[in-house]
Design a protein around this motif. Sequence first.
Motif, PDB file in Angstrom:
ATOM      1  N   ASP A  38      47.890  57.931  31.946  1.00  0.00           N
ATOM      2  CA  ASP A  38      47.038  59.104  32.144  1.00  0.00           C
ATOM      3  C   ASP A  38      45.886  59.170  31.147  1.00  0.00           C
ATOM      4  O   ASP A  38      44.872  59.802  31.388  1.00  0.00           O
ATOM      5  N   LYS A  39      46.037  58.447  29.992  1.00  0.00           N
ATOM      6  CA  LYS A  39      44.967  58.489  28.978  1.00  0.00           C
ATOM      7  C   LYS A  39      43.965  57.352  29.150  1.00  0.00           C
ATOM      8  O   LYS A  39      42.886  57.360  28.579  1.00  0.00           O
ATOM      9  N   ILE A  40      44.366  56.318  29.867  1.00  0.00           N
ATOM     10  CA  ILE A  40      43.496  55.144  29.980  1.00  0.00           C
ATOM     11  C   ILE A  40      42.653  55.262  31.244  1.00  0.00           C
ATOM     12  O   ILE A  40      43.174  55.518  32.322  1.00  0.00           O
ATOM     13  N   LYS A  41      41.368  55.038  31.034  1.00  0.00           N
ATOM     14  CA  LYS A  41      40.491  55.001  32.203  1.00  0.00           C
ATOM     15  C   LYS A  41      40.293  53.537  32.585  1.00  0.00           C
ATOM     16  O   LYS A  41      39.779  52.759  31.782  1.00  0.00           O
ATOM     17  N   VAL A  42      40.719  53.161  33.729  1.00  0.00           N
ATOM     18  CA  VAL A  42      40.511  51.776  34.163  1.00  0.00           C
ATOM     19  C   VAL A  42      39.102  51.680  34.733  1.00  0.00           C
ATOM     20  O   VAL A  42      38.753  52.416  35.658  1.00  0.00           O
ATOM     21  N   PRO A  43      38.290  50.808  34.143  1.00  0.00           N
ATOM     22  CA  PRO A  43      36.930  50.726  34.677  1.00  0.00           C
ATOM     23  C   PRO A  43      36.951  50.122  36.082  1.00  0.00           C
ATOM     24  O   PRO A  43      37.845  49.355  36.429  1.00  0.00           O
ATOM     25  N   HIS A  44      35.980  50.473  36.818  1.00  0.00           N
ATOM     26  CA  HIS A  44      35.897  49.936  38.166  1.00  0.00           C
ATOM     27  C   HIS A  44      34.501  49.375  38.379  1.00  0.00           C
ATOM     28  O   HIS A  44      33.507  49.992  38.016  1.00  0.00           O
ATOM     29  N   GLY A  45      34.466  48.191  38.945  1.00  0.00           N
ATOM     30  CA  GLY A  45      33.164  47.560  39.133  1.00  0.00           C
ATOM     31  C   GLY A  45      32.860  47.315  40.583  1.00  0.00           C
ATOM     32  O   GLY A  45      33.755  47.243  41.432  1.00  0.00           O
ATOM     33  N   GLU A  46      31.599  47.192  40.838  1.00  0.00           N
ATOM     34  CA  GLU A  46      31.139  46.789  42.163  1.00  0.00           C
ATOM     35  C   GLU A  46      30.501  45.416  41.977  1.00  0.00           C
ATOM     36  O   GLU A  46      29.705  45.214  41.063  1.00  0.00           O
ATOM     37  N   THR A  47      30.895  44.456  42.813  1.00  0.00           N
ATOM     38  CA  THR A  47      30.371  43.104  42.673  1.00  0.00           C
ATOM     39  C   THR A  47      29.248  42.868  43.671  1.00  0.00           C
ATOM     40  O   THR A  47      29.399  43.181  44.851  1.00  0.00           O
ATOM     41  N   TYR A  48      28.164  42.323  43.176  1.00  0.00           N
ATOM     42  CA  TYR A  48      27.021  42.031  44.046  1.00  0.00           C
ATOM     43  C   TYR A  48      26.829  40.524  44.097  1.00  0.00           C
ATOM     44  O   TYR A  48      26.858  39.852  43.071  1.00  0.00           O
ATOM     45  N   VAL A  49      26.642  39.998  45.266  1.00  0.00           N
ATOM     46  CA  VAL A  49      26.441  38.557  45.425  1.00  0.00           C
ATOM     47  C   VAL A  49      25.041  38.323  45.976  1.00  0.00           C
ATOM     48  O   VAL A  49      24.657  38.938  46.977  1.00  0.00           O
ATOM     49  N   ILE A  50      24.290  37.464  45.266  1.00  0.00           N
ATOM     50  CA  ILE A  50      22.988  37.059  45.802  1.00  0.00           C
ATOM     51  C   ILE A  50      23.268  35.792  46.599  1.00  0.00           C
ATOM     52  O   ILE A  50      23.315  34.686  46.065  1.00  0.00           O
ATOM     53  N   LYS A  51      23.541  35.996  47.866  1.00  0.00           N
ATOM     54  CA  LYS A  51      24.167  34.946  48.677  1.00  0.00           C
ATOM     55  C   LYS A  51      23.373  33.644  48.699  1.00  0.00           C
ATOM     56  O   LYS A  51      23.938  32.559  48.665  1.00  0.00           O
ATOM     57  N   GLU A  52      22.052  33.752  48.774  1.00  0.00           N
ATOM     58  CA  GLU A  52      21.269  32.529  48.965  1.00  0.00           C
ATOM     59  C   GLU A  52      21.261  31.631  47.729  1.00  0.00           C
ATOM     60  O   GLU A  52      20.928  30.472  47.786  1.00  0.00           O
ATOM     61  N   ARG A  53      21.626  32.200  46.574  1.00  0.00           N
ATOM     62  CA  ARG A  53      21.673  31.377  45.360  1.00  0.00           C
ATOM     63  C   ARG A  53      22.974  30.601  45.234  1.00  0.00           C
ATOM     64  O   ARG A  53      23.069  29.657  44.472  1.00  0.00           O
ATOM     65  N   CYS A  54      24.005  31.042  45.923  1.00  0.00           N
ATOM     66  CA  CYS A  54      25.340  30.485  45.726  1.00  0.00           C
ATOM     67  C   CYS A  54      25.406  29.026  46.167  1.00  0.00           C
ATOM     68  O   CYS A  54      24.854  28.651  47.192  1.00  0.00           O
ATOM     69  N   LYS A  55      26.067  28.190  45.343  1.00  0.00           N
ATOM     70  CA  LYS A  55      26.300  26.800  45.738  1.00  0.00           C
ATOM     71  C   LYS A  55      27.799  26.548  45.945  1.00  0.00           C
ATOM     72  O   LYS A  55      28.258  25.410  45.893  1.00  0.00           O
ATOM     73  N   GLY A  56      28.538  27.628  46.119  1.00  0.00           N
ATOM     74  CA  GLY A  56      29.936  27.509  46.534  1.00  0.00           C
ATOM     75  C   GLY A  56      30.869  26.803  45.560  1.00  0.00           C
ATOM     76  O   GLY A  56      31.847  26.186  45.967  1.00  0.00           O
ATOM     77  N   CYS A  57      30.597  26.891  44.255  1.00  0.00           N
ATOM     78  CA  CYS A  57      31.438  26.150  43.307  1.00  0.00           C
ATOM     79  C   CYS A  57      32.849  26.705  43.229  1.00  0.00           C
ATOM     80  O   CYS A  57      33.789  25.993  42.886  1.00  0.00           O
ATOM     81  N   GLY A  58      32.997  27.982  43.511  1.00  0.00           N
ATOM     82  CA  GLY A  58      34.332  28.576  43.503  1.00  0.00           C
ATOM     83  C   GLY A  58      34.817  29.020  42.133  1.00  0.00           C
ATOM     84  O   GLY A  58      35.958  29.449  41.997  1.00  0.00           O
ATOM     85  N   PHE A  59      33.984  28.902  41.103  1.00  0.00           N
ATOM     86  CA  PHE A  59      34.419  29.303  39.752  1.00  0.00           C
ATOM     87  C   PHE A  59      34.858  30.774  39.743  1.00  0.00           C
ATOM     88  O   PHE A  59      35.877  31.120  39.161  1.00  0.00           O
ATOM     89  N   CYS A  60      34.053  31.631  40.374  1.00  0.00           N
ATOM     90  CA  CYS A  60      34.336  33.063  40.331  1.00  0.00           C
ATOM     91  C   CYS A  60      35.650  33.370  41.052  1.00  0.00           C
ATOM     92  O   CYS A  60      36.449  34.177  40.589  1.00  0.00           O
ATOM     93  N   VAL A  61      35.863  32.683  42.165  1.00  0.00           N
ATOM     94  CA  VAL A  61      37.070  32.924  42.952  1.00  0.00           C
ATOM     95  C   VAL A  61      38.300  32.455  42.168  1.00  0.00           C
ATOM     96  O   VAL A  61      39.294  33.161  42.048  1.00  0.00           O
ATOM     97  N   GLU A  62      38.183  31.259  41.588  1.00  0.00           N
ATOM     98  CA  GLU A  62      39.323  30.666  40.896  1.00  0.00           C
ATOM     99  C   GLU A  62      39.714  31.448  39.641  1.00  0.00           C
ATOM    100  O   GLU A  62      40.889  31.601  39.345  1.00  0.00           O
ATOM    101  N   PHE A  63      38.710  31.906  38.902  1.00  0.00           N
ATOM    102  CA  PHE A  63      39.023  32.465  37.588  1.00  0.00           C
ATOM    103  C   PHE A  63      38.948  33.991  37.517  1.00  0.00           C
ATOM    104  O   PHE A  63      39.127  34.554  36.441  1.00  0.00           O
ATOM    105  N   CYS A  64      38.690  34.665  38.618  1.00  0.00           N
ATOM    106  CA  CYS A  64      38.704  36.136  38.600  1.00  0.00           C
ATOM    107  C   CYS A  64      40.098  36.600  38.182  1.00  0.00           C
ATOM    108  O   CYS A  64      41.084  36.286  38.845  1.00  0.00           O
ATOM    109  N   PRO A  65      40.182  37.342  37.076  1.00  0.00           N
ATOM    110  CA  PRO A  65      41.518  37.712  36.599  1.00  0.00           C
ATOM    111  C   PRO A  65      42.245  38.668  37.547  1.00  0.00           C
ATOM    112  O   PRO A  65      43.456  38.799  37.470  1.00  0.00           O
TER     113      PRO A  65
END
Lengths: 91, 287, 385
Positions: free
Chosen positions: A11-38
């Motif tokens: 009740d005392k801890i505020k869990v931060p919440h994020g919104e993720t934005y993807v600039i799709k045309e820049r992506c080269k599909g490496c998968g780093f973000c998918v693999e290592f997202c905690p």
Amino acid sequence: MKFWRTPLDADKIKVPHGETYVIKERCKGCGFCVEFCPKRALRLSDEFNIKGYHPPEMIGKDECVNCGLCEMICPEFAIYCLEEEEVQVEG
Amino acid sequence: MITKEHPMTPLLRMDRIPHIWCPTCGIGTAVSCFAAALKQNEIPLEKVAIVSGIGCTGRVAGYMKVDSFHTTHGRAIPFATGLKLARPEMKIVVFSGDGDLFAIGGNHFIHAARRNMDLTVICVNNFIYGMTGGQLAPTTPLSAKSTTSPYGNYEHPFNLPHLAASCGATYVARWTALHIRRLTNSMSEALNKKGFSFIEVIAPCSTVYARRNRLGSGLDLMKFYHDNCEIKNGANPEEADIGFQSKIIVGKFVDKEKPSFIDNMHVGLKRALGDKYIPYGGDDGAK
Amino acid sequence: MKADPKGVLTGEHYLDGDFACAEGALAAGCRFFAGYPITPSTEVAERFSERIPEVGGIFIQMEDEMASMNAILGASWGGVKTMTSTSGPGFSLMMENIGLGAMMEVPCVVVNVQRGGPSTGLPTMVGQADMMQARWGSHGDYEIIALSPNSPQECFYVAIEAFNLAEKYRVPVFIMMDECVGHMTEKVIIPPAEEIELYPRRLTNSPPAEYLPYMPEDDLVPSMIIAGQGYKIHTTGLTHDERGYPVMTAEAQEKLVHRLINKIRLNADHIIHIEEEDTEGAEVVVVSYGISSRVALAAIDEARAAGIRVGRLRLITVWPFPEKRIRELAPKVKAFVVPEINYGQMVLEVERCAAGQAKTILVSHGGGDVHNPQDILEAIKESIK
């Protein structure tokens, strides 16, 4: 956000919440973000970008805790998180 | 979905993105961490310059939105030395690759470290010459294959933190492209360090290193770092050799104080010449 | 802009060419020197290391000549006038980054006190065999400026001229001395600072948002910035556009390299500085530079005494070559005699410009020594037969 066991000070801890934005045309599909997202909150989407890669997408909207790992690890400067309003912790 | 701006936009030349680096290359991640370190420190961007040599990492200078100099092969450090001496108030960062800094530019590296020149040197080490198509580098681990070591490398590679530390660097750290937080913190510390600071960033090269050595993609190498890196802050860098697909010791190895080249120059000349000494650009050291 | 009196050692001195060259550079406002010891140019570095802490500048001895050349390019972007000095072997090592200086358009001055070559050759003895290397030594097509003084006094003035040209045309400028001129000690008069006119750095007036680092002005030279002032420029040795960004196309190459060439070629008349005596009405003109021009004087005097109408043309600017003047003289004279301490370098340019309208005779010398004036006299006599 769901916990396996509710922390005593939940009740005392505020869990931060994020919104993720993807600039799709820049992506080269490496998968780093998918693999290592905690929070395992990302996956490669089925859609193609102009280069033929599958840019990532959020699995669950509420999973992101705005840790910024995807933003830092992305070699393409193609994804970033911004803090959203906090979400309620479910018991 | 692109409703807001990428937070790195003020630090990068977005008009040049997408960059030239291959999918699953780790250089972009190192740049991202560096940009984060600049933000973290709130360093005014007009007081930062990046100097790069030639090669894949040599292109970093072209993507950072600061005064940026893409010089010749191996010569980033002496170019940066001149720039730093002419603009002592600036933070001058050399961002280049292992072949550039340690093969053709090796002599410049050891002398800048010896002088304790006021520079931060960031070396992205991918164990290979990427831009020219995957040739043997001075960091290629024993037995690894490259286009010029097709039967496996039989040359001993450099242990970069050991080299930097033994030449006199005041700050030495090694991380991989996976250690984004620690790398960013190290970059921050290095930027604030007087004298010669050195950070090795081990990064995946999927197209020529991983492929030729049948190691999968850059993502597989990142997973390998995840499973095989051992963080040993303060370890003796002499023990941080890297073998082919062996355990990688990472951490901050050296963080010490020593008068820098510029400090020593002012002190030495003032002592010898007294009031006759006119420091460059006036007494504040800045022009 | 007038010289800063701090760097000007006004008065009468007894200096060798190397020292006089260093004094000229200090008078011209040079405040950064990076170098590596090499005979016979070391005295330039030594003089700097001694003098520069008292005039508010920086001296650094680098680990080699490649480093020296790069350090002066980096420092020049930092807004300071820069110089290095070397001799043959070091000049070879500098070539790579002289090309970078030409490509990035960095004002800087490189002194080459020439000795006998090739390779280690004759470290302590004279040569003039790096003249073509000065022009063509780095790979690719480019134009540079090279000057050749023939006395310590002229070393002083040529150093000032070299800095002015480097700033005006944003190009590395060479001072092509030779061992004899470098080590010869003579009276050098250094004028008061207010008599020394300097060309300041061409700094842009545009605000950062409007500034393009490689947008040329009317004389084809772009204006510059100083690092750290918020312009956040990018510059590269790669072929680039007006923004300084790499562009890997034949069109970008044509646009950039043609301008680099033309900014010198089309401004050649403003750059070239030659000394002439009795060339009008001469039967034969002796074309020379550096120490050879002084040795030739004895031969010219003797030839004149023997009734030959001999003119004298001395190259102070060696590159760009004073093509126009040689072309003008060619139809009027019987011959050009070119004594130089090599087996034929600048004579090739004279021959090219004479274009068969006058004979061109080389008086060669392998180096280690200067010509015997008698050899030059023989050539003059031979040339009018």
